[in-house]
Design an enzyme around this catalytic site. Sequence first.
Site, PDB file in Angstrom:
ATOM      1  N   PRO A 120     102.986  47.179  44.466  1.00 54.40           N
ATOM      2  CA  PRO A 120     103.919  47.334  45.582  1.00 54.40           C
ATOM      3  C   PRO A 120     105.369  47.490  45.116  1.00 54.40           C
ATOM      4  CG  PRO A 120     102.364  45.575  46.030  1.00 54.40           C
ATOM      5  CD  PRO A 120     102.136  45.985  44.612  1.00 54.40           C
TER       6      PRO A 120
ATOM      7  N   ALA B 110     107.226  46.300  35.367  1.00 56.93           N
ATOM      8  CA  ALA B 110     106.026  46.855  34.734  1.00 56.93           C
ATOM      9  C   ALA B 110     106.288  48.270  34.235  1.00 56.93           C
ATOM     10  CB  ALA B 110     104.864  46.843  35.726  1.00 56.93           C
TER      11      ALA B 110
ATOM     12  N   ALA C 295     109.303  46.917  45.543  1.00 58.29           N
ATOM     13  CA  ALA C 295     110.170  45.877  46.110  1.00 58.29           C
ATOM     14  C   ALA C 295     109.346  44.778  46.760  1.00 58.29           C
ATOM     15  CB  ALA C 295     111.150  46.484  47.120  1.00 58.29           C
ATOM     16  N   GLY C 296     108.260  44.395  46.080  1.00 59.11           N
ATOM     17  CA  GLY C 296     107.325  43.437  46.663  1.00 59.11           C
ATOM     18  C   GLY C 296     107.269  42.089  45.981  1.00 59.11           C
TER      19      GLY C 296
ATOM     20  N   ALA D 188     106.874  42.519  40.399  1.00 62.05           N
ATOM     21  CA  ALA D 188     107.385  43.068  39.136  1.00 62.05           C
ATOM     22  C   ALA D 188     106.936  44.499  38.880  1.00 62.05           C
ATOM     23  CB  ALA D 188     107.015  42.172  37.951  1.00 62.05           C
ATOM     24  N   GLY D 189     106.840  45.311  39.936  1.00 65.58           N
ATOM     25  CA  GLY D 189     106.448  46.702  39.738  1.00 65.58           C
ATOM     26  C   GLY D 189     107.450  47.489  38.909  1.00 65.58           C
TER      27      GLY D 189
ATOM     28  N   LYS E  23     102.314  40.965  38.620  1.00 66.55           N
ATOM     29  CA  LYS E  23     102.307  39.520  38.373  1.00 66.55           C
ATOM     30  C   LYS E  23     102.438  38.771  39.688  1.00 66.55           C
ATOM     31  CE  LYS E  23     106.881  38.762  39.266  1.00 66.55           C
ATOM     32  NZ  LYS E  23     107.380  37.957  40.418  1.00 66.55           N
TER      33      LYS E  23
ATOM     34  N   ASP F 191     111.990  39.951  34.158  1.00 63.02           N
ATOM     35  CA  ASP F 191     110.531  39.977  34.262  1.00 63.02           C
ATOM     36  C   ASP F 191     109.874  40.954  33.293  1.00 63.02           C
ATOM     37  OD1 ASP F 191     110.624  38.113  36.277  1.00 63.02           O
ATOM     38  OD2 ASP F 191     110.240  39.517  37.909  1.00 63.02           O
TER      39      ASP F 191
END
Length: 301
Positions: free
Chosen positions: A95, A105, A97-98, A101-102, A10, A137
């Site tokens: 990514p 997800a 810690a980018g 929202a990895g 996102k 998130d």
Amino acid sequence: MSVTVRVPAKVNVQLAVGAARADGFHDLANVFLAVGLYDEVTVTPADGLRVTCEGPDAGQVPLDRTNLAARAAITLAERYGRTPDVHLHIAKDIPVAGGMAGGSADGAGALLACDALWGTGASREELLEICAELGSDVPFSLVGGAALGTGRGEKLTALEVGGTFHWVFAMAERGLSTPAVFREFDRLAAGRDVPEPVASRELLDALAKGDPDALAATVSNDLQPAALSLFPELADTLAAGRAAGALATLVSGSGPTTAHLARDTAAAAKIAEALRLSGTCKSVRVAAGPAQGATVAGGTR
């Protein structure tokens, strides 16, 4: 049997942040847009709970029960009187810690995959309730598309999007901790009144019309000053994107990934190449939104 679920990243096209609440969280007006970068979570029956991960920065992903995918499996199992005896394999392309929202997800993907594997028959409302327990998130990772998140971001209202928006994402050399960015936001806000977070009507209209110029004029992120305070080099990445013709540039969520809005596919390719050559970021990805939320991509018997 195994089940694989694909889940998008996102970008926050607006992130309005209120003052810290008594519980330590912040009220938000968080306009999410799902974009076409995906993690895949595959769930297979096993003798116990196990997490593995492959892909860029996989070494930074926790493989114990603190992983949101593991927590999702545990929470769903507890509700239905099961033991979470599954192997969760994460193929990571979002990514780490980018600010995209990895981890969230992966939590949403594992929840949907375990639900399908175990045949729990949980309702959409129950899955969203579990998502909200897992993190702010995670509900949006399940639903995708575009949505306004209020409360701490977990209360979603679907938004209309009238077209495709093209983005270039520049990944930073190191990560940023979301709690650290919020602490820095509180430090920078000390001594001043922080307004109640409200979604921009102009921004919502721009999304509904599919108008990239109007969206560019209205994107905002209240966490950006805090992210730049902790990671000043991000200003150089934002400047490189603007110089390459991005309609707007901003830090994605709590960062440190920066998002660069392009007019179309050709413009996105040009901005991406300029960012790759700029020396201001580790890597560059191009993606468009809106994208579908968590989706069962396949299963085998």
